[in-house]
Structure formats: structure tokens, C-alpha cells
Write a protein that holds these residues in place. Structure first.
Motif, PDB file in Angstrom:
ATOM      1  N   TRP A  35       0.856  -1.178   0.000  1.00  0.00           N
ATOM      2  CA  TRP A  35       0.000   0.000   0.000  1.00  0.00           C
ATOM      3  C   TRP A  35       0.898   1.236   0.000  1.00  0.00           C
ATOM      4  CZ3 TRP A  35      -5.302   0.380  -0.171  1.00  0.00           C
ATOM      5  CH2 TRP A  35      -6.023  -0.819  -0.027  1.00  0.00           C
ATOM      6  N   TYR A  36       0.465   2.225  -0.786  1.00  0.00           N
ATOM      7  CA  TYR A  36       1.201   3.477  -0.866  1.00  0.00           C
ATOM      8  C   TYR A  36       0.308   4.629  -0.401  1.00  0.00           C
ATOM      9  CZ  TYR A  36       5.068   1.401  -3.419  1.00  0.00           C
ATOM     10  OH  TYR A  36       6.180   0.658  -3.765  1.00  0.00           O
ATOM     11  N   GLN A  37       0.947   5.629   0.199  1.00  0.00           N
ATOM     12  CA  GLN A  37       0.275   6.853   0.647  1.00  0.00           C
ATOM     13  C   GLN A  37       0.850   8.014  -0.146  1.00  0.00           C
ATOM     14  OE1 GLN A  37       1.620   8.539   4.456  1.00  0.00           O
ATOM     15  NE2 GLN A  37      -0.497   8.523   5.156  1.00  0.00           N
ATOM     16  N   LEU A  47       3.832   2.438   2.369  1.00  0.00           N
ATOM     17  CA  LEU A  47       3.264   2.518   3.717  1.00  0.00           C
ATOM     18  C   LEU A  47       3.414   1.195   4.465  1.00  0.00           C
ATOM     19  CD1 LEU A  47       1.547   4.379   5.597  1.00  0.00           C
ATOM     20  CD2 LEU A  47      -0.485   3.421   4.489  1.00  0.00           C
ATOM     21  N   PHE A  62      -1.869   1.337  11.132  1.00  0.00           N
ATOM     22  CA  PHE A  62      -2.203   0.803   9.808  1.00  0.00           C
ATOM     23  C   PHE A  62      -2.156  -0.721   9.826  1.00  0.00           C
ATOM     24  CE2 PHE A  62      -2.179   4.824   7.610  1.00  0.00           C
ATOM     25  CZ  PHE A  62      -1.343   5.612   8.377  1.00  0.00           C
ATOM     26  N   ASP A  84      -3.602  12.006   8.293  1.00  0.00           N
ATOM     27  CA  ASP A  84      -3.747  10.826   7.433  1.00  0.00           C
ATOM     28  C   ASP A  84      -4.487  11.167   6.139  1.00  0.00           C
ATOM     29  OD1 ASP A  84      -4.545   8.797  10.343  1.00  0.00           O
ATOM     30  OD2 ASP A  84      -2.598   9.271   9.452  1.00  0.00           O
ATOM     31  N   TYR A  88      -4.584   6.974  -1.108  1.00  0.00           N
ATOM     32  CA  TYR A  88      -3.984   5.673  -0.830  1.00  0.00           C
ATOM     33  C   TYR A  88      -4.164   4.763  -2.046  1.00  0.00           C
ATOM     34  CZ  TYR A  88      -3.722   7.291   3.945  1.00  0.00           C
ATOM     35  OH  TYR A  88      -3.415   8.017   5.072  1.00  0.00           O
ATOM     36  N   CYS A  90      -3.511   0.766  -3.455  1.00  0.00           N
ATOM     37  CA  CYS A  90      -3.081  -0.602  -3.280  1.00  0.00           C
ATOM     38  C   CYS A  90      -2.365  -1.036  -4.562  1.00  0.00           C
ATOM     39  CB  CYS A  90      -4.252  -1.527  -2.990  1.00  0.00           C
ATOM     40  SG  CYS A  90      -5.510  -1.606  -4.292  1.00  0.00           S
TER      41      CYS A  90
END
Lengths: 111, 116
Positions: A35-37, A47, A62, A84, A88, A90
Motif C-alpha cells: 500500500w502506498y500513501q 506505507l 495501519f 492521514d 492511498y 493498493c
């Protein structure tokens, strides 16, 4: 055609609440699920990630939940904070170096 | 940022002109990637490189070419820019790291390209 389907497109959560983002895939050869933020004007940042031999992984607030039989995985953000608020993504990979990304979810945390 | 810089950070160009974007890394990573990011599509792989002079196509490679003559530099060229190539372009590197033992990808700051 996107190999990883992500939902919802956007969500709004109150401070302290739980944000949940879901992803689904078809290719059973995928063996790595990160997962990336991403904050506005910045590049995506890794992330948290999981391999399919693990059903859950937690890092701070998380958590990734992974359901191999359903070919689904999700990101839970506990005790959501205004910081936050981000987009986001995936992703999934079967050749260790090539990622397929979902379309992204914009999370807004209201104070 | 894993030692990744991209240049330019912003560019406006006209349809039909050639454009080259540069990605520079300082940590000797073998794998480098170019992605484009568009609303509703996430990030889509354009081309990637697995070593000097070794490159391969991604899922949206039409209209793009790449070159890697040095480990540290990966160039993306739009031979004749079109309006459909207006996008944000990200460079990434990858390395095996962490308990997942997978190639974790790390992204640069991006280049916003507008083709008018």
C-alpha cells in the motif's frame, strides 16, 4: 484493464474513526501486496506491504488484512488523524519488480 | 526519497514537440521505472530498466521511449508530444528490502507535464 480494483474512490471519516479501503484482484500469481500513501504534490510513499502467506499485518495504526481465498485485501487506518488525509493506492506484483496499481482512494479526515 | 530526483519538475510544451524527462538516482539501484499518474487510473507503468542499456515496455508504452546509458540516469522521451500525454510522471527505483523479501519501489517527486 486494471488488474487491481480498488474501492471506494473517496471516503470521509471523523477524527478518531476507522478508515477502510478495499482491493480485489484476479491473478492468483500475485505474491506481493503493498500500500502506498500520497500527499498532494508528492510522490507515493510505501506505507505497508504483505505477502499472501500472512493474513494480517499491523504497523502502528495501519493494518493490512488479506483474504487469499476471496482474492481481496484491505487497509484499515485506526484512530484516523487529520494528518492521514491523503490518497492511498493498493498494488500487487507477481514478477517481483513490476507493480499493478489500483485507481486510488482519497481519504479525508475531519477534525 | 531514496535519493531520486526528477527534472524538470514542471513543463508546458506544444503538441508535436519532443520532450525528455530525466530521472537521477544516487544509490546505484539496478531497477528503475517510469510511471504516469492520471485521475481514475492510479499509476501505470510506461517503461522500466533492469540495468544499463537494458529496458522493457510497460502497459502504456506507446508514444514513449527510454534510455539508460548510466546506472544513475533513466530518461523518458516523448518523440512527438500529444495532449493525451498530459500527466504527472513519476520515476521509481526498487530494491529488495524488509521482511517481504520483495522489490520495494520508492518514488521520486514527479514531473507535471502539460501538452497544449
Amino acid at each position: 484493464q486494471q488488474q487491481v480494483k480498488q474501492s471506494p474512490q473517496s471516503l470521509i471519516v471523523q477524527k478518531g474513526g476507522i478508515s477502510i479501503i478495499n482491493c480485489a484482484y484476479e491473478n492468483t500469481a500475485f505474491d506481493y501486496f503493498p500500500w502506498y500513501q500520497q500527499f498532494p504534490g508528492k510522490g507515493p510513499a510505501l506505507l505497508i506491504a504483505i505477502r499472501p502467506d500472512v493474513s494480517e499485518k499491523k504497523e502502528g495504526r495501519f493494518t493490512i488484512s488479506f483474504n487469499k481465498s476471496a482474492k481481496q485485501f484491505s487497509l484499515h487506518i485506526m484512530d484516523s488523524q487529520p494528518g492521514d488525509s491523503a490518497t492511498y493506492f493498493c498494488a500487487a506484483s507477481m514478477l517481483r519488480y513490476k507493480l499493478s496499481f489500483g485507481a486510488g482512494t482519497t481519504v479525508t479526515v475531519r477534525a | 526519497d531514496a535519493g531520486i530526483t526528477q527534472s524538470p519538475r514542471h513543463k508546458v510544451t506544444e503538441t508535436g514537440t519532443p520532450v525528455t524527462l530525466r530521472c537521477h538516482q544516487t544509490e546505484n539501484h539496478r531497477y528503475m521505472y517510469w510511471y504516469r499518474q492520471d485521475p481514475g487510473h492510479g499509476l501505470r507503468l510506461i517503461h522500466y530498466s533492469y540495468g544499463v542499456k537494458d529496458t522493457d515496455k510497460g502497459e502504456v508504452s506507446d508514444g514513449y521511449s527510454v534510455s539508460r546509458s548510466k546506472t544513475e540516469d533513466f530518461l523518458l522521451t516523448l518523440e512527438s508530444a500529444t495532449s493525451s500525454q498530459t500527466s504527472v510522471y513519476f520515476c521509481a527505483i526498487s530494491e529488495v528490502r524488509g521482511e517481504t523479501n520483495s522489490y520495494e519501489q520508492y518514488f521520486g517527486p514527479g514531473t507535471r507535464l502539460t501538452v497544449t
